[in-house]
Write an enzyme that holds these catalytic residues in place. Structure first.
Site, PDB file in Angstrom:
ATOM      1  N   THR A 114      49.356  23.180 -59.401  1.00  0.00           N
ATOM      2  CA  THR A 114      50.431  23.608 -58.533  1.00  0.00           C
ATOM      3  C   THR A 114      51.522  24.062 -59.485  1.00  0.00           C
ATOM      4  O   THR A 114      51.510  23.654 -60.637  1.00  0.00           O
ATOM      5  CB  THR A 114      50.977  22.384 -57.754  1.00  0.00           C
ATOM      6  OG1 THR A 114      49.873  21.639 -57.288  1.00  0.00           O
ATOM      7  CG2 THR A 114      51.859  22.782 -56.618  1.00  0.00           C
ATOM      8  N   ARG A 144      40.686  24.338 -46.618  1.00  0.00           N
ATOM      9  CA  ARG A 144      41.147  23.116 -47.295  1.00  0.00           C
ATOM     10  C   ARG A 144      42.659  23.158 -47.522  1.00  0.00           C
ATOM     11  O   ARG A 144      43.214  24.173 -47.927  1.00  0.00           O
ATOM     12  CB  ARG A 144      40.398  23.000 -48.619  1.00  0.00           C
ATOM     13  CG  ARG A 144      40.797  21.807 -49.474  1.00  0.00           C
ATOM     14  CD  ARG A 144      41.758  22.192 -50.540  1.00  0.00           C
ATOM     15  NE  ARG A 144      42.046  21.076 -51.433  1.00  0.00           N
ATOM     16  CZ  ARG A 144      43.061  21.046 -52.285  1.00  0.00           C
ATOM     17  NH1 ARG A 144      43.882  22.073 -52.369  1.00  0.00           N
ATOM     18  NH2 ARG A 144      43.269  20.003 -53.049  1.00  0.00           N
ATOM     19  N   VAL A 145      43.340  22.038 -47.270  1.00  0.00           N
ATOM     20  CA  VAL A 145      44.777  21.922 -47.553  1.00  0.00           C
ATOM     21  C   VAL A 145      44.979  20.770 -48.518  1.00  0.00           C
ATOM     22  O   VAL A 145      44.431  19.681 -48.320  1.00  0.00           O
ATOM     23  CB  VAL A 145      45.591  21.653 -46.264  1.00  0.00           C
ATOM     24  CG1 VAL A 145      47.062  21.517 -46.589  1.00  0.00           C
ATOM     25  CG2 VAL A 145      45.359  22.762 -45.248  1.00  0.00           C
ATOM     26  N   GLY A 146      45.742  21.006 -49.568  1.00  0.00           N
ATOM     27  CA  GLY A 146      46.002  19.961 -50.557  1.00  0.00           C
ATOM     28  C   GLY A 146      47.346  19.295 -50.329  1.00  0.00           C
ATOM     29  O   GLY A 146      47.906  19.320 -49.230  1.00  0.00           O
ATOM     30  N   ASP A 147      47.869  18.716 -51.385  1.00  0.00           N
ATOM     31  CA  ASP A 147      49.114  17.949 -51.284  1.00  0.00           C
ATOM     32  C   ASP A 147      50.364  18.817 -51.216  1.00  0.00           C
ATOM     33  O   ASP A 147      51.410  18.370 -50.741  1.00  0.00           O
ATOM     34  CB  ASP A 147      49.246  17.012 -52.486  1.00  0.00           C
ATOM     35  CG  ASP A 147      49.228  17.783 -53.794  1.00  0.00           C
ATOM     36  OD1 ASP A 147      48.212  18.458 -54.068  1.00  0.00           O
ATOM     37  OD2 ASP A 147      50.228  17.737 -54.531  1.00  0.00           O
ATOM     38  N   THR A 197      51.701  17.400 -59.101  1.00  0.00           N
ATOM     39  CA  THR A 197      50.641  18.375 -59.364  1.00  0.00           C
ATOM     40  C   THR A 197      49.370  17.616 -59.703  1.00  0.00           C
ATOM     41  O   THR A 197      49.437  16.542 -60.297  1.00  0.00           O
ATOM     42  CB  THR A 197      51.022  19.347 -60.497  1.00  0.00           C
ATOM     43  OG1 THR A 197      49.844  20.068 -60.917  1.00  0.00           O
ATOM     44  CG2 THR A 197      51.589  18.634 -61.717  1.00  0.00           C
ATOM     45  N   GLY A 198      48.241  18.172 -59.318  1.00  0.00           N
ATOM     46  CA  GLY A 198      46.967  17.512 -59.581  1.00  0.00           C
ATOM     47  C   GLY A 198      46.035  17.685 -58.400  1.00  0.00           C
ATOM     48  O   GLY A 198      46.262  18.554 -57.552  1.00  0.00           O
ATOM     49  N   GLY A 224      44.834  17.378 -55.029  1.00  0.00           N
ATOM     50  CA  GLY A 224      45.517  17.023 -53.796  1.00  0.00           C
ATOM     51  C   GLY A 224      44.841  15.904 -53.029  1.00  0.00           C
ATOM     52  O   GLY A 224      45.511  15.058 -52.428  1.00  0.00           O
TER      53      GLY A 224
END
Ligand code: GLY
Length: 304
Positions: free
Chosen positions: A187, A215-218, A237-238, A240
């Site tokens: 991110t 797909r949805v991450g953090d 960041t990383g 999710g």
């Protein structure tokens, strides 16, 4: 635990994604300068955070905006972005396609009755307010995707804790998955403190790679990838899927709010994760600014 009182001066911290080469630090510095310049112009830390992230989205080296990773079909790009500040502005977009600067769209969502727009609706909103479409896909993005497919064919998990074959099993694209390196979960982000005690955070990502469509991450989930309140602002960041389980940004913010020294709070956040899960954090509080990661993470900071 120390209690914070009067805030210090302006501060901005930017990151270009955990796992990204430290050679990209120049891009983080450019983003921080872009944010700082914007703050001088408007005096609004949210404007500064958005301006900084926009600089990243224009730099094809980073997994955000123009440099976003391709989906497993090798053709689709879906992006997440978010903003939040202490004036109550909160906006995010998820799985949005064909928008050059998703962070600008997330900022615009904060002016609607909603806080999160996803998919086609988010793209339609971008067109309605005149935001430009994405730039054409670059050869470096295609090359990254080719490497990823090679890695998926191997036995080393591309996403820690997940068998590579699961991506094949749950494949949700029309095109066939042809398994013939390079995972991404980066991110970009910025956190800002204004001298009057207001805070802001902004983030943007091309998502993780590999990932299924939708797909949805953090980065689009408040409290997971980002959080801002009266005690500071935090961006993560990383991967999710791991970050959301810990509601990482809100957890770290809570420790800062309780008076824990900022670096200690960041380290405690990173310590929640297994070593093979890449994760990084940046934060500003009333008196401090910092970054912490369990892998290389290019960052930059300006404090006055
Ligand atoms: N941290 C970016 C993502 O997992 O989507």
């Amino acid at each position: 635990m120390q209690k914070n009182h009067k805030p210090q001066g302006f501060a901005i911290v930017t990151h270009g994604g955990v796992g990204e080469p430290l050679a990209y630090t120049d891009g983080c510095a450019r983003a921080a300068r872009g944010g700082h310049d914007k703050f001088r112009e408007t005096g609004d830390p949210l404007d500064a955070a958005v301006a900084a992230v926009t600089v990243f989205e224009e730099d094809e080296r980073f997994n955000a905006g123009t440099g976003s990773v391709l989906g497993l079909d090798g053709a689709t790009i879906e992006m997440d972005a978010s903003i939040m500040d202490t004036r109550g502005r909160l906006g995010a977009v998820a799985t949005v396609r064909n928008v050059r600067n998703p962070v600008v769209l997330a900022r615009a969502v904060a002016d609607t009755p909603h806080v999160l727009l996803a998919g086609e609706g988010a793209e339609r909103f971008a067109r309605a307010i005149g935001l430009p479409p994405s730039r054409p896909i670059l050869e470096r993005q295609r090359e990254k995707h080719r490497k990823l497919l090679e890695e998926l064919a191997g036995s080393v998990p591309v996403m820690p804790g997940i068998d590579n074959r699961l991506f094949e099993r749950f494949w949700n694209y029309k095109t066939p998955l042809q398994l013939p390196a390079s995972k991404s979960c980066d991110t970009v982000g910025a956190v800002v403190r204004a001298p009057d005690g207001h805070f802001a955070v902004a983030g943007s990502t091309g998502g993780s790679s590999p990932s299924l469509l939708g797909r949805v991450g953090d980065t689009a989930i408040v409290g997971a990838g980002f959080y801002a309140g009266t005690a500071g602002a935090v961006a993560a960041t990383g991967i999710g899927e791991h970050i959301v389980r810990h509601m990482l940004a809100r957890a770290v913010y809570g420790w800062i709010e309780e008076g824990m020294p900022l670096q200690q709070a960041l380290q405690r956040g990173i310590a929640l994760f297994d070593k093979d899960v890449d994760v990084g954090l940046i934060a500003v509080s009333r008196h401090e600014a910092g970054a912490c990661a369990n892998k290389n993470m290019p960052t930059a900071r300006i404090e006055e």
